[in-house]
Design an enzyme around this catalytic site. Structure first.
Site, mmCIF file in Angstrom:
data_model
loop_
_atom_site.group_PDB
_atom_site.id
_atom_site.type_symbol
_atom_site.label_atom_id
_atom_site.label_comp_id
_atom_site.label_asym_id
_atom_site.label_seq_id
_atom_site.Cartn_x
_atom_site.Cartn_y
_atom_site.Cartn_z
ATOM 1 N N GLU A 179 0.862 -1.179 0.000
ATOM 2 C CA GLU A 179 0.000 0.000 0.000
ATOM 3 C C GLU A 179 0.899 1.230 0.000
ATOM 4 O O GLU A 179 1.244 1.751 -1.046
ATOM 5 C CB GLU A 179 -0.936 -0.035 1.209
ATOM 6 C CG GLU A 179 -2.148 0.854 1.056
ATOM 7 C CD GLU A 179 -3.254 0.480 2.031
ATOM 8 O OE1 GLU A 179 -4.183 1.274 2.170
ATOM 9 O OE2 GLU A 179 -3.191 -0.596 2.657
ATOM 10 N N GLU A 229 -2.572 0.120 13.389
ATOM 11 C CA GLU A 229 -3.726 0.491 12.571
ATOM 12 C C GLU A 229 -5.037 0.223 13.301
ATOM 13 O O GLU A 229 -6.001 0.978 13.170
ATOM 14 C CB GLU A 229 -3.689 -0.310 11.268
ATOM 15 C CG GLU A 229 -4.842 -0.036 10.322
ATOM 16 C CD GLU A 229 -4.698 -0.787 9.005
ATOM 17 O OE1 GLU A 229 -5.315 -0.367 8.015
ATOM 18 O OE2 GLU A 229 -3.957 -1.802 8.975
#
Length: 941
Positions: free
Chosen positions: A474, A744
């Site tokens: 990502e 996260e």
């Protein structure tokens, strides 16, 4: 009185500056209190022997005796290009140059003289060097190669040239389609990594300026290796290659100024050569493969690559560098036989090898953030990003590291070396080299570790753009993550140049028709969602408020107001935005996670809350910039929209459509609720937190603001409780699980040691690190009252379990300090106020506000407050409380027969906070019992 830290466009001595009207800032230091600047005088001069006429230089004309502009200063051998005269003003930041037009490749000196209100005068000098103001002045071409499309080796563009005269100065301007490293005569040029950085390449391409004077010889070879990088490399969720083009390219122009006044230019063109090199492959996600035994290079053919010279821009933000070198804390073999190096810190960078091996020996370095619960190397959080580097050794002593990739890791798995030793390995920490301006420390080790985790996730994810994560497939410029963390980031490091550069890419990728992308640079081609796209408005405002910088507002004005216009154009008849995809309260815990992961708060309530927030910022920006008509238009829009919002999302009695923690937080933090309804909404928030056993369940949207809202609305103790919790979900839960960065998810690692298996589980995501802003503004108490902290407030607030706290914060005016302790019945406070500013000091447990000027202020006074975390609290269960006879006696006194109720057994495992949700009227009783038990406990110690 003295002056120090003169900055030109935030830099100490900028080179290659192409800002036509650079701004000057300086700081004042004085041992006298209440020092203010009353006037300044700026003198800018150009050295007589500067390069100041490119055409004349190209013709070999000696310019040393030619006056191009301004007045001569015979004492210095320079020419005055701007004399501001004495300006009666206290402005000491961002004073804009207003002299003659600056010239290309010219050295200028600056002298600032300041007079203070105590009659003292002080001066400071500095310098800057301009670059190339017009892109049309460049003569170089973007060149590329003709190697087979399946060839993965990095091309090396090179040229031999001679210098037959004495060189006064040599400057190289270099960029690429791809990422590059340049060398001159086998010496690396500069210390940058991943240059030219990642921009919206079709619209903007940065180039870097290097002083290469000391590297020039009589006979020279310049070599520029170019890897795929973000331009051509595999990137994005689909692992798509060629996002910007299918061929890398190289652009370079060297200006050599000889002592005789003539100049020679070496420019990339058809006369250069290209070959492949020892880097056999390089991908950001996948890693790099290097064969240092390779000498049989293949030559290719050059061609001119299509390239719009207008896209060039000189380096705007701090470049990416190696900022720290970390040695291993442990070398061991895991239960599956993997040889591992533990660097003790989850970081972004690469591993450097220092090794002498056998010729042809292959060494492989794999990377992972963590071990699994059995202590085994666990690379699953990387998803499809292989992150494997390979080196073939040449038999000599070598220092090797990848050049054109970066990894997110703490652990390195080593293959190909029989016996590992610590001296073989160093982790090179890589990120944008922003200046540290803020520090925080306190007496609580776990809170200090949390702060360390925040700073590391910040460093690890600000690599030319603000990424979401540095390790998996990502690493994109997610706007929502950057937006919620922007206040915190700007209070730890100076982000002004970093965000200004990124905002130009946001503007380049945005339009009134499509809106603002979710990620920038926009390789996903997805647009327009609240909280994410709102970064286009919020981040310029954060930079303005933090550094007093109006330029980012004026540069971003079109993008800012067009985003609000886009939302307005997509509102329904009721004036609200209730269509299209929304991320909602991303990863909130108040709804079972499904495909959308958006939490329980109404997505369109969030969208319209942010719509109002950014509309408010845009109208304030119009006021700052002097756009009176725009200010009125957006004020009218705000007034109309907030009325529609209140009609849609609140009942007449103050209930919220979404009575979630985030729904209440946004209502209060963004000042959306009617004044008469604020108390009820606050009560709703407190009750909701209680229902969740005094835990937060907020996601990306609610988390940055929840503690602020509680502290600012009479519930600071509850904010402190949330902050200091150590069980899931909480900030300190991750600390207790050994985290060295921010996760996260609240449960990226579960209590039993397993991992979230959703396929989206980074251990290095900074969004929840936004709590540090609350630490700075509430624990240490420092908040700006005027942009740039020209006027600020210091109002520390105590947190149980933290006896001492301290913060040092380098503002544009100087250092603010706040040091607070509460021990042994005494409160001590020390506040440092920099010169040319004023502060409001509100001491703990005092109601008075002291307005002070510069100086150091120390206070000491008696208190009954004890910040020890007591044994009993509202978090204690009824069963724990009833183990004490005193509690039983008090319950019998306050509520006779309560303990005889046959249902009481079901409540034994409930905390008192949970019980309050069923019987809120019992709160005074519970508080009295807890207080008595803690007095008894203290007496027994």
């Amino acid at each position: 009185m003295n002056l120090h830290d003169l900055r030109i466009e935030y830099d100490k001595h900028p080179r290659g500056l192409t800002v036509e009207r650079p701004r000057f800032s300086w700081k004042i230091v004085s041992d006298k209190k209440n020092t203010m600047q009353t006037s300044y005088h700026i003198l800018v001069q150009k050295a007589e022997n500067s390069i100041n006429n490119s055409d004349a230089i190209m013709n070999g004309k000696n310019l040393e005796s030619e006056i191009i502009c301004g007045d001569s200063n015979s004492d210095t051998g320079s020419y005055i290009v701007w004399d501001s005269g004495e300006v009666k003003s206290d402005t000491s930041i961002h004073v804009e140059y207003a002299g003659e037009k600056l010239e290309d490749e010219t050295e200028y000196t600056v002298m600032v003289t300041v007079t203070g209100n105590h009659g003292e005068t002080a001066s400071i000098t500095g310098a800057f060097e301009t670059g190339i103001f017009s892109n049309e002045s460049f003569e170089a071409k973007m060149i590329t190669h003709d190697f087979d499309e399946n060839e993965t080796a990095c091309p090396v563009f090179y040229k031999l040239f001679e210098c037959d005269r004495k060189v006064r100065k040599a400057t190289a301007y270099i960029t690429s389609h791809g990422v590059y490293e340049a060398s001159l005569n086998e010496k690396t040029i500069g210390d940058l990594r991943m240059a030219p950085g990642w921009t919206s390449y079709h619209n903007r391409l940065q180039y870097q300026t290097y002083d290469i004077t000391d590297l020039i010889r009589d006979e020279n070879i310049i070599e520029i290796t170019v890897a795929n990088g973000w331009y051509k490399g595999i990137f994005g969720f689909a692992l798509k290659a060629n996002n910007y083009g299918d061929r890398v390219g190289c652009f370079a122009e060297i200006h050599i100024l000889y002592e005789d006044g003539s100049m020679e230019k070496i420019c990339t063109d058809e006369n250069w050569s290209v070959r492949n090199g020892q880097i056999l492959s390089s991908e950001i996600y996948m890693g790099e493969s290097v064969d240092t035994t390779k000498t049989d290079f293949s030559d290719g053919n050059l061609s001119i690559k299509e390239f719009d010279i207008k896209t060039l821009t000189s380096q705007e933000n701090e470049p990416v560098r190696v900022t720290e070198r970390i040695k291993p804390v442990n070398i061991f073999t895991d239960p599956e036989g993997n040889k591992l190096v533990d660097f003790g810190q989850n970081l972004t960078g690469v591993v450097e090898l220092n090794i002498k091996g056998e010729k042809g020996q292959k060494v492989t370095v794999s990377h992972a953030e963590t071990l699994d619960k059995n202590g085994v190397f666990y690379p699953e959080t990387l998803r499809k990003a292989k992150s494997i580097d390979e080196f073939v050794l040449n038999g000599e002593q070598q220092i090797l590291s990848p050049k054109f990739t970066f990894h997110g890791f703490r652990y390195a798995k080593i293959e190909g070396i029989e016996k590992l030793s610590e001296d073989m390995f160093t982790a090179l920490v890589i990120h944008s080299d922003m200046e540290v301006i803020g520090e925080f420390n306190c007496s609580n080790k776990k809170v200090n570790q949390l702060y360390s985790n925040v700073t590391w996730s910040f460093r690890d994810n600000f690599l030319d753009i603000p990424t979401d994560c540095p390790q998996r497939d990502e690493r994109l410029g997610w706007m929502g993550d950057a937006q919620v963390f922007s206040w915190t980031a700007s209070e730890i490091r100076n982000t002004a140049r970093f965000y200004s550069k990124w905002m130009k890419d946001i503007a380049a990728e945005s339009s009134l028709e499509k809106g603002v992308p979710h990620v920038v640079p926009n390789i996903l081609d997805s647009y327009s969602s609240s909280a994410w796209s709102d970064a286009a408005v919020i981040i310029p405002w954060v930079v303005y408020q933090t550094y007093g910088d109006t330029k980012i507002l004026s540069d971003s004005w079109q993008c800012m107001h067009e985003w609000v216009d886009y939302i307005k154009n997509h509102c329904g008849e009721n004036g609200l935005w209730q269509s299209g995809f929304q991320y909602g309260d991303w990863l909130a815990l108040d709804k079972e996670e499904m495909a959308d992961r958006t939490g329980a708060t109404d997505k369109y309530m969030i969208a319209n809350a942010y719509y109002l927030y950014v509309t408010d910022i845009v109208r304030k920006t119009a006021r700052v910039l002097g756009y009176a008509d725009a200010e009125k238009n957006y004020s009218d829009l705000y007034d109309k929209t907030i009325e529609a919002f209140r009609n849609e999302y609140y009942t007449p009695t103050g209930r919220i459509v979404s009575e979630t923690q985030t729904g209440a937080v946004l209502s209060l933090y963004f000042n959306l609720a009617r004044e008469k309804d604020r108390k009820r909404i606050m009560d709703t928030l407190v009750e909701n937190i209680g229902i969740h056993k005094n835990h937060l369940v907020t996601g990306f949207v609610g988390t940055p603001y929840i503690c602020h809202v509680l502290s600012e609305n009479g519930a600071h103790d509850l904010a402190s409780t949330l902050f200091m919790r150590e069980d899931y979900p909480s900030w300190l839960y991750a600390v207790n699980k050994g985290a060295t960065t921010i996760w996260e998810r609240w449960n990226s690692i579960t209590p039993d040691g397993d991992f979230d298996e959703s396929g989206m589980n980074s251990l290095n995501h900074y969004a929840y690190g936004s709590i540090a802003d609350w630490m700075f503004r509430k624990i240490c108490g420092i908040s700006q009252l005027e942009p740039g902290y020209k006027r600020f407030r210091v109002k520390p607030m105590f947190v149980k379990g933290i006896y001492e706290s301290g913060r040092s914060y380098e503002t544009m005016y100087g250092t603010i300090e706040s040091h607070v302790s509460c021990r042994d019945g005494k409160i001590k406070v020390k506040v440092v106020v920099p010169a040319n500013t004023t502060a409001e000091i509100i001491l703990p447990e005092k109601n008075e506000t002291a307005v002070v000027g510069s100086g150091t202020y120390e206070y000491e006074y008696v208190t009954d407050t004890d910040l020890t975390v007591e044994k009993y609290s509202m978090e204690s269960t009824l069963g724990e409380i009833l183990q004490e006879q005193l509690a039983k006696d008090m319950f019998e006194q306050f509520a006779p027969g309560m303990l005889d109720n046959p249902m009481i057994g079901y409540a034994m495992g409930m905390s008192l906070t949970e019980m309050l949700t069923q019987a809120p009227e019992a709160k005074p009783m519970y508080e009295a019992v807890i207080a008595a038990l803690n007095v008894q406990e203290k007496a027994n110690q």
